[in-house]
Every structure is written in C-alpha cells, then in structure tokens.
Write a protein that holds these residues in place. Structure first.
Motif, PDB file in Angstrom:
ATOM      1  N   LYS A 133     -15.296   3.231   4.648  1.00  0.00           N
ATOM      2  CA  LYS A 133     -15.081   2.307   3.527  1.00  0.00           C
ATOM      3  C   LYS A 133     -14.380   3.066   2.410  1.00  0.00           C
ATOM      4  O   LYS A 133     -14.368   4.300   2.411  1.00  0.00           O
ATOM      5  CB  LYS A 133     -16.418   1.754   3.031  1.00  0.00           C
ATOM      6  N   VAL A 134     -13.780   2.349   1.496  1.00  0.00           N
ATOM      7  CA  VAL A 134     -13.226   2.981   0.292  1.00  0.00           C
ATOM      8  C   VAL A 134     -13.782   2.219  -0.910  1.00  0.00           C
ATOM      9  O   VAL A 134     -13.987   1.018  -0.832  1.00  0.00           O
ATOM     10  CB  VAL A 134     -11.677   2.965   0.276  1.00  0.00           C
ATOM     11  N   PRO A 135     -14.049   2.853  -2.038  1.00  0.00           N
ATOM     12  CA  PRO A 135     -13.908   4.302  -2.227  1.00  0.00           C
ATOM     13  C   PRO A 135     -14.957   5.082  -1.435  1.00  0.00           C
ATOM     14  O   PRO A 135     -16.051   4.574  -1.194  1.00  0.00           O
ATOM     15  CB  PRO A 135     -14.111   4.494  -3.732  1.00  0.00           C
ATOM     16  N   THR A 264      -9.657  11.295  -8.176  1.00  0.00           N
ATOM     17  CA  THR A 264      -9.647  10.556  -9.443  1.00  0.00           C
ATOM     18  C   THR A 264     -10.394   9.225  -9.331  1.00  0.00           C
ATOM     19  O   THR A 264     -10.764   8.621 -10.324  1.00  0.00           O
ATOM     20  CB  THR A 264      -8.195  10.216  -9.858  1.00  0.00           C
ATOM     21  N   GLY A 265     -10.562   8.771  -8.072  1.00  0.00           N
ATOM     22  CA  GLY A 265     -11.171   7.446  -7.877  1.00  0.00           C
ATOM     23  C   GLY A 265     -10.150   6.333  -7.927  1.00  0.00           C
ATOM     24  O   GLY A 265     -10.471   5.144  -7.793  1.00  0.00           O
ATOM     25  N   ILE A 266      -8.866   6.692  -8.097  1.00  0.00           N
ATOM     26  CA  ILE A 266      -7.798   5.684  -8.154  1.00  0.00           C
ATOM     27  C   ILE A 266      -6.878   5.882  -6.946  1.00  0.00           C
ATOM     28  O   ILE A 266      -6.452   7.005  -6.656  1.00  0.00           O
ATOM     29  CB  ILE A 266      -6.951   5.828  -9.445  1.00  0.00           C
ATOM     30  N   GLY A 267      -6.586   4.809  -6.250  1.00  0.00           N
ATOM     31  CA  GLY A 267      -5.669   4.891  -5.106  1.00  0.00           C
ATOM     32  C   GLY A 267      -4.283   4.418  -5.520  1.00  0.00           C
ATOM     33  O   GLY A 267      -4.144   3.355  -6.127  1.00  0.00           O
ATOM     34  N   TYR A 268      -3.278   5.247  -5.219  1.00  0.00           N
ATOM     35  CA  TYR A 268      -1.889   4.841  -5.480  1.00  0.00           C
ATOM     36  C   TYR A 268      -1.136   4.811  -4.158  1.00  0.00           C
ATOM     37  O   TYR A 268      -1.349   5.676  -3.291  1.00  0.00           O
ATOM     38  CB  TYR A 268      -1.190   5.837  -6.422  1.00  0.00           C
ATOM     39  N   SER A 269      -0.228   3.856  -4.032  1.00  0.00           N
ATOM     40  CA  SER A 269       0.581   3.754  -2.802  1.00  0.00           C
ATOM     41  C   SER A 269       1.792   4.681  -2.909  1.00  0.00           C
ATOM     42  O   SER A 269       2.119   5.194  -3.999  1.00  0.00           O
ATOM     43  CB  SER A 269       1.068   2.308  -2.632  1.00  0.00           C
ATOM     44  N   VAL A 270       2.478   4.837  -1.799  1.00  0.00           N
ATOM     45  CA  VAL A 270       3.688   5.670  -1.794  1.00  0.00           C
ATOM     46  C   VAL A 270       4.708   5.107  -2.785  1.00  0.00           C
ATOM     47  O   VAL A 270       5.293   5.842  -3.597  1.00  0.00           O
ATOM     48  CB  VAL A 270       4.291   5.742  -0.378  1.00  0.00           C
ATOM     49  N   TYR A 301      -9.364   6.896  -0.845  1.00  0.00           N
ATOM     50  CA  TYR A 301      -9.543   7.353  -2.223  1.00  0.00           C
ATOM     51  C   TYR A 301     -11.035   7.523  -2.505  1.00  0.00           C
ATOM     52  O   TYR A 301     -11.878   7.010  -1.772  1.00  0.00           O
ATOM     53  CB  TYR A 301      -8.855   6.434  -3.242  1.00  0.00           C
ATOM     54  N   ALA A 302     -11.328   8.291  -3.524  1.00  0.00           N
ATOM     55  CA  ALA A 302     -12.686   8.804  -3.735  1.00  0.00           C
ATOM     56  C   ALA A 302     -13.527   7.927  -4.651  1.00  0.00           C
ATOM     57  O   ALA A 302     -13.001   7.255  -5.539  1.00  0.00           O
ATOM     58  CB  ALA A 302     -12.595  10.195  -4.359  1.00  0.00           C
ATOM     59  N   ASP A 303     -14.838   8.004  -4.422  1.00  0.00           N
ATOM     60  CA  ASP A 303     -15.822   7.644  -5.438  1.00  0.00           C
ATOM     61  C   ASP A 303     -16.276   9.009  -5.966  1.00  0.00           C
ATOM     62  O   ASP A 303     -16.893   9.780  -5.228  1.00  0.00           O
ATOM     63  CB  ASP A 303     -16.985   6.879  -4.800  1.00  0.00           C
ATOM     64  N   SER A 304     -15.893   9.337  -7.193  1.00  0.00           N
ATOM     65  CA  SER A 304     -16.173  10.700  -7.690  1.00  0.00           C
ATOM     66  C   SER A 304     -17.327  10.702  -8.696  1.00  0.00           C
ATOM     67  O   SER A 304     -17.450  11.622  -9.506  1.00  0.00           O
ATOM     68  CB  SER A 304     -14.902  11.288  -8.315  1.00  0.00           C
ATOM     69  N   LYS A 305     -18.179   9.693  -8.596  1.00  0.00           N
ATOM     70  CA  LYS A 305     -19.327   9.593  -9.532  1.00  0.00           C
ATOM     71  C   LYS A 305     -20.241  10.813  -9.426  1.00  0.00           C
ATOM     72  O   LYS A 305     -20.716  11.351 -10.409  1.00  0.00           O
ATOM     73  CB  LYS A 305     -20.151   8.323  -9.241  1.00  0.00           C
ATOM     74  N   LYS A 306     -20.467  11.283  -8.200  1.00  0.00           N
ATOM     75  CA  LYS A 306     -21.439  12.369  -8.007  1.00  0.00           C
ATOM     76  C   LYS A 306     -20.983  13.639  -8.738  1.00  0.00           C
ATOM     77  O   LYS A 306     -21.773  14.324  -9.398  1.00  0.00           O
ATOM     78  CB  LYS A 306     -21.615  12.646  -6.506  1.00  0.00           C
ATOM     79  N   ALA A 307     -19.699  13.947  -8.668  1.00  0.00           N
ATOM     80  CA  ALA A 307     -19.188  15.148  -9.373  1.00  0.00           C
ATOM     81  C   ALA A 307     -19.310  14.968 -10.876  1.00  0.00           C
ATOM     82  O   ALA A 307     -19.585  15.910 -11.617  1.00  0.00           O
ATOM     83  CB  ALA A 307     -17.732  15.394  -8.983  1.00  0.00           C
TER      84      ALA A 307
END
Ligand code: WQD
Length: 336
Positions: A133-135, A264-270, A301-307
């Motif tokens: 799944k994402v994030p 960053t938790g944000i996904g960008y396309s090419v 793309y990440a879920d960076s809440k833990k960091a």
C-alpha cells in the motif's frame, strides 16, 4: 562522537559527513573510490572548514579495517559502502552480493571484535518490493524485491535483526531511503554516476546540460495521476540530516533496533519532476515516452511519521530546491 563512514566519499556519505562535522562530531572516512572521487573529500573540508582522517581502502579488507579500529576509537559506524545500480546488479549479481553483503559481514564482525556496537545502515525503500500500500509505513511487508541490489539490502536487514536478537547490547538503526536527489547548495559536491545514469534526476540534468540528447520516460500507462511513475524524491541534505538524528538517537538512547523511512511523504510523477525542473531552472527538457522499464513499479512513497515522532526529523526541502540544487552542481562542473 567519533563516527566511521564507510563509503563516506560517495553521494550520500559525503553529504552526511558535512552534516556530522557541522554538529561537532569527529569522523573517519574509508572509501575505495570505486564510485566516488577524492574531489568529494576536498569539498567536505572546504564546506565545513574541518579536517578528518581518511583511509583509501576496500571496506571488505579485514586487515585494513582492523587497522582503522586500532588507530581510532570508533564510537559508531554508518555503512554507506555498497554498489547501488539496480540494472547493473541484475547483470553482475555476484559483485553485488560480495561487495554489499560480504562487506557488511566483515564490517560487523570487525565492529564486534572492537566492541563497537552502534550501527546505522543505509537501506532502501526497494526492500518493500511492489508496495502492499502507499504511503508505506515501516510495518509494511518487505520482500519480493525485483533485483539483486534490493535483495542485498534486505539480506543485510535480516542479518542486523539476527545480530540484535543474539545480543541486545547492539544499537542499530536501519534507514530506508526513498529517492535521494539534489546536491549541497554550494554546488561543490554532487552525484557522479559512472557512465549513463540509471536514475531520473541525474539523467534530466545531463539532458539539460546537453551531455545527453533526450530523456526517455519509461511508460505513461501506469495507474497514476498522469500515467508516469510516482516516487518519493528526497533532497540528499535532508537525508543526511536524518543520519545525524539517527546517530543522536543511538548516542542518547541506544539499546534497540530501529527502522525508519526517510522520505518526504509526497509522491511526484516523472512528468511532475520534468515540469518542476524546467520551471525552477529555465532549462527545457527534451523527452519522449517509451515502453515501461522492466521491474519498475507504479507508485512508491513514504509515510515518514515514525521518523518525525522518534527522530524529531522531517524533510524540509521542496521539489524546487531539489531541482535547483541538482542543476547548480552540473552547471559548476561545466564551468570547471
Ligand atoms: C524513478 C522514476 C522510472 C530514469 C532506484 C532504486 C532505489 C534507489 C533509487 C539507490 C521511475 C523513471 C527513470 C529514466 C524514467 N537506488 N525514469 N526515465 O527506480 O525509483 O529507484 O533508484 O539508492 O533503491 O530502486 O529510481 O530514478 O531509476 O526512477 O522515466 O531515464 O523515473 O521509471 O518511475 P527508482 P529511478
């Protein structure tokens, strides 16, 4: 703290060296320059005004590695050393298993001999394979990696977990990088992929500089907002600062094995990246849409809440910073 950086002259390692020195740490760098150059060492000194010990050596060389530990009281190790080109790993798997996995084993065994048990590992979001799944959170399923490079990262994660299970006096931090891009704002330091770049941003900047003719966008039929692949691009300086936070955690708390997504938790396309690059640099990017690249996934793309919660770390630089700083380095190289 005195911290040993294996592969510290490389792209991520050199940027992390700068941030560690800025925080008042002492560092020791070992590197065999297989995917870096001494230029990076000069840049680190110029940017920080600080000096450090350097050993030109293969980190798999146990005798030379023991000499480093004999000559320096190392408090912690960050392991950047390793080959990292996905496509190359498919063609030369043995090189990747020997350098990445055997190298890590020699390093960890030597650390144990010298009772140095604080270890930060440069892992990768590629260990998630095709994301469930994402994030992505750190609890998401790992495995199903589509290439030897990714499998070396996952194997080393398992090795670290087994080491910690056998001896909880180790303090281990596994950092899963998403897509590192950009360079230090000075333009003095940057990524120098050998040959034709595999990764998107180094390819884009070389098209912008005229070194390469045209960008091939690998597929626009993915189930994403514009059909092109979506990734979590993170500025290399933010990534470097994540390592400083990881070291601080091991120094202050330690006693544990921790895993963090650094994205960053944000996904960008090419196409988002191409458009942002053109907007922030004024350079037009010539591209064509081609077939998908085998092994590619649609979205990651990440879920960076833990960091954020446990390391008090969050990526601060935005896409414009990433594009601008990528271009600044290449412009500087052209002027040299
Ligand atoms: C990003 C997107 C491509 C090049 C890999 C490793 C990862 C890390 C970063 C080491 C995708 C598209 C790319 C091009 C394109 N490696 N693309 N044309 O594959 O997400 O991740 O590199 O630390 O561990 O797995 O990065 O930059 O190769 O691709 O269209 O010429 O750009 O299809 O959607 P990737 P990438």
């Amino acid at each position: 703290m005195k911290i040993l950086l294996t592969g510290g002259a490389g792209y991520i390692g050199s940027h992390t060296a700068i941030e560690l020195l800025k925080q008042g740490n002492e560092i020791v760098i070992i590197d065999d320059f297989s995917n870096s150059s001494s230029k990076a060492l000069d840049a680190i000194k110029k940017i920080t005004g600080k000096d450090f010990k350097f050993y030109e050596m293969d980190y798999k060389d146990r005798e030379k590695l023991e000499k480093v530990f004999e000559e320096n009281k190392i408090d912690a190790v960050i392991n950047f050393a390793g080959f990292k080109a996905v496509g190359e790993s498919v063609k030369k798997p043995l090189n990747y298993y020997i350098n990445n996995v055997s190298g890590a084993l020699v390093l960890l065994d030597t650390m144990k001999k010298y009772n140095c048990k604080k270890f930060v590992f440069s892992s990768s979001a590629t260990v998630y394979g095709n994301p469930e799944k994402v994030p992505l959170t750190e609890e998401c399923r790992v495995g199903g990696t589509s290439n030897p490079y990714g499998r070396t990262k996952l194997m080393i994660e398992y090795i670290l977990k087994d080491i910690y299970t056998s001896d909880d006096s180790w303090d281990i931090c596994i950092l899963r990088y998403f897509n590192p891009v950009g360079n230090h704002e000075s333009g003095l330091i940057g990524e120098e992929p050998r040959g034709i770049p595999n990764n998107l941003m180094p390819y884009i900047v070389r098209v912008a500089s005229g070194k390469l003719e045209q960008l091939s966008i690998f597929g626009n039929d993915y189930n994403t907002h514009d059909g092109t692949g979506v990734r979590d691009y993170i500025h290399v300086v933010d990534l470097a600062k994540g390592h400083v936070k990881a070291i601080e955690k091991l120094e202050k708390e330690g006693k544990g094995l921790y895993i963090y997504n650094l994205g960053t938790g944000i996904g960008y396309s090419v196409l988002d990246i191409v458009n942002a690059f053109e907007k922030s640099t004024g350079q037009k990017i010539n591209y064509k849409i081609t077939e998908r690249r085998p092994g590619d996934i649609a979205e990651c793309y990440a879920d960076s809440k833990k960091a954020k919660e446990e390391l008090n770390w969050i990526a601060e630089k935005n896409l414009e910073d990433m594009c601008r700083d990528s271009w600044t380095y290449i412009k500087n190289q052209k002027q040299e």
